[in-house]
Design an enzyme around this catalytic site. Structure first.
Site, PDB file in Angstrom:
ATOM      1  N   LYS A 111     -45.488  10.396  11.758  1.00  0.00           N
ATOM      2  CA  LYS A 111     -44.807  10.606  13.042  1.00  0.00           C
ATOM      3  C   LYS A 111     -45.659  11.453  13.988  1.00  0.00           C
ATOM      4  CE  LYS A 111     -41.020  12.448  11.265  1.00  0.00           C
ATOM      5  NZ  LYS A 111     -41.285  12.396   9.820  1.00  0.00           N
TER       6      LYS A 111
ATOM      7  N   ARG B  58     -32.392  15.353  12.225  1.00  0.00           N
ATOM      8  CA  ARG B  58     -32.600  15.055  10.807  1.00  0.00           C
ATOM      9  C   ARG B  58     -31.280  14.979  10.047  1.00  0.00           C
ATOM     10  NH1 ARG B  58     -38.140  17.272  10.590  1.00  0.00           N
ATOM     11  NH2 ARG B  58     -39.089  17.055   8.549  1.00  0.00           N
TER      12      ARG B  58
ATOM     13  N   ARG C 245     -53.056  16.059   3.255  1.00  0.00           N
ATOM     14  CA  ARG C 245     -53.035  16.247   4.715  1.00  0.00           C
ATOM     15  C   ARG C 245     -53.620  17.607   5.103  1.00  0.00           C
ATOM     16  NH1 ARG C 245     -47.379  15.042   7.644  1.00  0.00           N
ATOM     17  NH2 ARG C 245     -46.614  16.914   6.615  1.00  0.00           N
TER      18      ARG C 245
ATOM     19  N   ARG D 131     -50.911  22.841   5.142  1.00  0.00           N
ATOM     20  CA  ARG D 131     -49.569  23.404   5.332  1.00  0.00           C
ATOM     21  C   ARG D 131     -48.991  23.896   4.014  1.00  0.00           C
ATOM     22  NH1 ARG D 131     -45.937  19.352   8.870  1.00  0.00           N
ATOM     23  NH2 ARG D 131     -44.388  20.091   7.403  1.00  0.00           N
TER      24      ARG D 131
ATOM     25  N   ARG E 109     -38.565  17.664  -0.145  1.00  0.00           N
ATOM     26  CA  ARG E 109     -38.426  17.148   1.229  1.00  0.00           C
ATOM     27  C   ARG E 109     -37.963  15.688   1.206  1.00  0.00           C
ATOM     28  NH1 ARG E 109     -44.116  18.863   3.429  1.00  0.00           N
ATOM     29  NH2 ARG E 109     -43.490  17.978   5.424  1.00  0.00           N
TER      30      ARG E 109
HETATM   31  P1  AMP Z   1     -41.881  18.667   9.782  1.00  0.00           P
HETATM   32  O1  AMP Z   1     -43.093  19.279  10.363  1.00  0.00           O
HETATM   33  O2  AMP Z   1     -41.109  17.825  10.770  1.00  0.00           O
HETATM   34  O3  AMP Z   1     -42.145  17.952   8.486  1.00  0.00           O
HETATM   35  O4  AMP Z   1     -40.900  19.887   9.411  1.00  0.00           O
HETATM   36  C1  AMP Z   1     -41.277  20.881   8.476  1.00  0.00           C
HETATM   37  C2  AMP Z   1     -40.037  21.585   7.950  1.00  0.00           C
HETATM   38  O5  AMP Z   1     -39.326  22.201   9.039  1.00  0.00           O
HETATM   39  C3  AMP Z   1     -38.998  20.686   7.286  1.00  0.00           C
HETATM   40  O6  AMP Z   1     -39.287  20.439   5.921  1.00  0.00           O
HETATM   41  C4  AMP Z   1     -37.723  21.494   7.469  1.00  0.00           C
HETATM   42  O7  AMP Z   1     -37.664  22.578   6.565  1.00  0.00           O
HETATM   43  C5  AMP Z   1     -37.915  22.083   8.866  1.00  0.00           C
HETATM   44  N1  AMP Z   1     -37.389  21.208   9.934  1.00  0.00           N
HETATM   45  C6  AMP Z   1     -38.105  20.582  10.921  1.00  0.00           C
HETATM   46  N2  AMP Z   1     -37.301  19.887  11.731  1.00  0.00           N
HETATM   47  C7  AMP Z   1     -36.035  20.057  11.239  1.00  0.00           C
HETATM   48  C8  AMP Z   1     -34.766  19.565  11.632  1.00  0.00           C
HETATM   49  N3  AMP Z   1     -34.620  18.753  12.688  1.00  0.00           N
HETATM   50  N4  AMP Z   1     -33.688  19.951  10.890  1.00  0.00           N
HETATM   51  C9  AMP Z   1     -33.813  20.772   9.833  1.00  0.00           C
HETATM   52  N5  AMP Z   1     -34.975  21.269   9.397  1.00  0.00           N
HETATM   53  C10 AMP Z   1     -36.093  20.910  10.096  1.00  0.00           C
END
Ligand code: AMP
Length: 202
Positions: A10, A85, A119, A147, A158
């Site tokens: 994404k 989400r 990554r 990360r 996740r």
């Molecule tokens: P991402 O970079 O989108 O993979 O997000 C990394 C982490 O941030 C996720 O594993 C969640 O812990 C948190 N996170 C990001 N966006 C959301 C969301 N919309 N709702 C809940 N947790 C989120």
């Protein structure tokens, strides 16, 4: 809105959409990581959920989005990446604004783990690389970051969060007639071509 499991690409594909549409990318993951790096109270709260691979509570995320959408660059629409989400987040969003299109990048779980564990991100440009699939140029390799939540154990959590809480949203948007599914298993260029095609149909 870009929709899909963690590691679907994404963030990588978002840049294509930003280039084409000129709309700013709103990534809740990036916003949370920024809060963590700044050491804010929000960052402190969010970190424990992020490190465990769980979702940050809905009220926190909805508050962040409400604030972000009040900024002037958001007035002409935005590209959501990693938000919503959960169904409650999508419901909250529908009370704030209309979603015009959702592009779902489909990748099977088996591919996700190797994608995420390899990554790496360039903190200076935000560019995302992969140790095998998209190696970074030699001269920037020493500054790349891995990360903290991109480990195999966290990825499994996740994925569980994705299947239980996020995936049902695909049907939620499909029922509203605004979901376009694309195959996310090809090369970055191939997936990019599908993203462009999906955009041109909007
Ligand atoms: P991402 O970079 O989108 O993979 O997000 C990394 C982490 O941030 C996720 O594993 C969640 O812990 C948190 N996170 C990001 N966006 C959301 C969301 N919309 N709702 C809940 N947790 C989120």
């Amino acid at each position: 809105m870009l929709f899909g499991p963690p590691g679907a690409g994404k963030g990588t594909q978002a840049s294509i959409i930003v280039d084409i549409t000129g709309k700013p990318q709103v990534s809740t993951g990036d916003m949370l990581r920024f809060a963590v790096s700044e050491g804010t109270e929000l960052g402190f709260e969010a970190k424990k959920f992020m490190d465990a691979g769980g979702l940050v509570p809905d009220h926190v995320i909805i508050g962040l989005i409400e604030q972000r959408l009040e900024e002037s660059d958001a007035s002409g629409g935005v590209l959501f990446d990693g938000f919503p989400r959960t169904i409650p987040q999508a419901e909250a969003l529908s009370r704030i604004t209309d979603v015009s299109a959702v592009i779902s990048i489909e990748v099977p779980d088996d591919d996700i783990v190797s994608r995420i564990v390899g990554r790496r991100m360039d903190p200076e440009t935000g560019e995302i690389y992969h140790i095998s699939f998209r190696p970074a140029p030699e001269e920037i390799q020493s500054r790349l970051v891995h990360r903290k939540d991109d480990t195999e154990e966290t990825v499994r959590n996740r994925l569980i969060a994705y299947h239980e809480q996020t995936k049902p949203l695909g049907d939620w948007y499909a029922n509203r007639g605004i979901l376009t599914e694309i195959d996310g298993t090809g090369s970055i260029q191939e997936v990019g071509a599908s993203v462009k095609e999906a955009l041109s149909g909007l």
